[in-house]
Design an enzyme around this catalytic site. Structure first.
Site, PDB file in Angstrom:
ATOM      1  CG  HIS A   1       5.214   1.915   2.106  1.00 36.82           C
ATOM      2  ND1 HIS A   1       4.002   1.906   2.091  1.00 36.82           N
ATOM      3  CD2 HIS A   1       5.842   2.549   3.067  1.00 36.82           C
ATOM      4  CE1 HIS A   1       3.678   1.958   3.216  1.00 36.82           C
ATOM      5  NE2 HIS A   1       4.258   2.375   4.222  1.00 36.82           N
TER       6      HIS A   1
ATOM      7  CE1 TYR B   1       0.721   1.055   4.575  1.00 31.14           C
ATOM      8  CE2 TYR B   1       0.422  -1.541   4.727  1.00 31.14           C
ATOM      9  CZ  TYR B   1       0.876  -0.384   4.969  1.00 31.14           C
ATOM     10  OH  TYR B   1       1.136  -1.061   6.420  1.00 31.14           O
TER      11      TYR B   1
END
Ligand code: C5P
Length: 314
Positions: A290, A243
């Site tokens: 990430h 995400y």
């Protein structure tokens, strides 16, 4: 009499035409087409003539959670639930409480041809050290800081103004009365934590210990919409990383609420680690869940296309 009948018809046609014209010209999309997206020389949301940007930027994406848009589709709800840690929290009950406590307004609905709002997004990269960007950052209308990024003691490089601070429970810090607390709800319990911070102060743990209380102005609280996180992950990051990082979310948030965007404090060190300007030891932070390098490549592309100005530091 026939004459007065014709007059009446003409009058009705004229009135209907006026109403239709007022309706059409009051549409933001028509105003944008006629007068431009904003009053700056170049406006970030002007999507014309740029297919790369058009593919990613959705002018109708709603950054903030409000009473009106808080009902989530099944697909969005489950996407969001799988993002971090599952919590046994009743979403509907939480949102019900949420808007009894915090403002329920779209604070950015004044975008339009007459406005030129400049924003500085300040990430936490060590490349800010020795940059002397402080005055330049503070010259922006809005200065959006992220997580714990401090100003005290670092003013020369990062400035001192903070209009918005983007946080989640695990990264929360005190802020002054004029700063907007912008919460990223990575999980449902984050909304519960926000309520608790301003009421009972009983939540002191999510999956790690968190601050049960912070100094912040409850009337300036904003909450990002879970759908906005999904939009960023799918349209902007094409699902790179699990995400998006807080910094990348902030950057896209700025593209939606500002007319011109300057970006500071983004960029890993030579080993690909996210070092911080406020820490001595710079080798401890990998980019975790990430897609750090993909995110940075998008920031570079936005800079190349003159959508943002990316200040690379030293
Ligand atoms: O480390 P932290 O998450 O608090 O930093 C805020 C944001 O700044 C990150 O989410 C990331 O997008 C950006 N950052 C960066 N390069 C660094 C440190 C942070 O791009 N060296």
């Amino acid at each position: 009499m026939p004459c007065s009948g014709a007059k009446r018809t003409r009058y009705i046609i004229l009135s209907v035409s006026v109403v239709i014209c007022v309706f059409i010209f009051s549409r933001p999309s028509v105003q944008r087409l006629l007068f431009g997206a904003c009053a700056c020389g170049q406006c970030v949301s002007d999507i014309a003539h740029d297919t790369w940007f058009q593919k990613r930027y959705d002018p109708y994406a709603q950054p903030l959670l409000t009473k009106k848009n808080c009902i989530l589709s099944n697909a969005l709800y489950w996407w969001w639930q799988k993002l971090q840690y599952k919590s046994r929290v009743n979403y509907n009950a939480v949102t019900e409480m949420l808007f009894g406590i915090f403002p329920n307004e779209e604070d950015y609905s004044d975008a339009g041809p007459g406005r030129c709002r400049t924003c500085a997004v300040v990430g936490n990269s060590g490349n800010l050290k020795g940059s002397h960007y402080g005055a330049l950052i503070d010259a922006h209308d809005l200065v959006i800081r992220i997580n714990k990024g401090p100003t005290e003691g670092f003013e020369r490089d990062v400035g001192s103004k903070t209009s918005h601070r983007i946080i989640y429970p695990e990264s929360a810090v005190d802020m002054d009365n004029s700063t907007h607390l912008v919460l990223i709800p990575f999980k449902t319990v984050d909304l519960q934590w926000l309520i608790s911070v301003f009421t009972t102060k009983h939540i002191d743990r999510t999956y790690v210990p968190v601050k049960p209380s912070i100094k912040a102005n409850r009337d300036k609280v904003m909450i990002l919409h879970p759908g906005f996180l999904k939009y960023i992950q799918e349209r902007w990051l094409q699902k790179h990383g699990r995400y998006p990082s807080t910094g990348f979310i902030t950057l896209i948030f700025a593209l939606h609420i500002c007319d011109q965007v300057s970006v500071f404090g983004f960029g890993a060190d030579e080993n690909g680690n996210w070092h911080h300007y406020f820490e001595q030891n710079k080798h401890h932070h990998n980019t975790g869940n990430h897609g750090g390098s993909y995110e940075y490549s998008i920031a570079l592309k936005l800079h190349e296309k003159k959508r943002i100005h990316l200040y690379k530091g030293w």
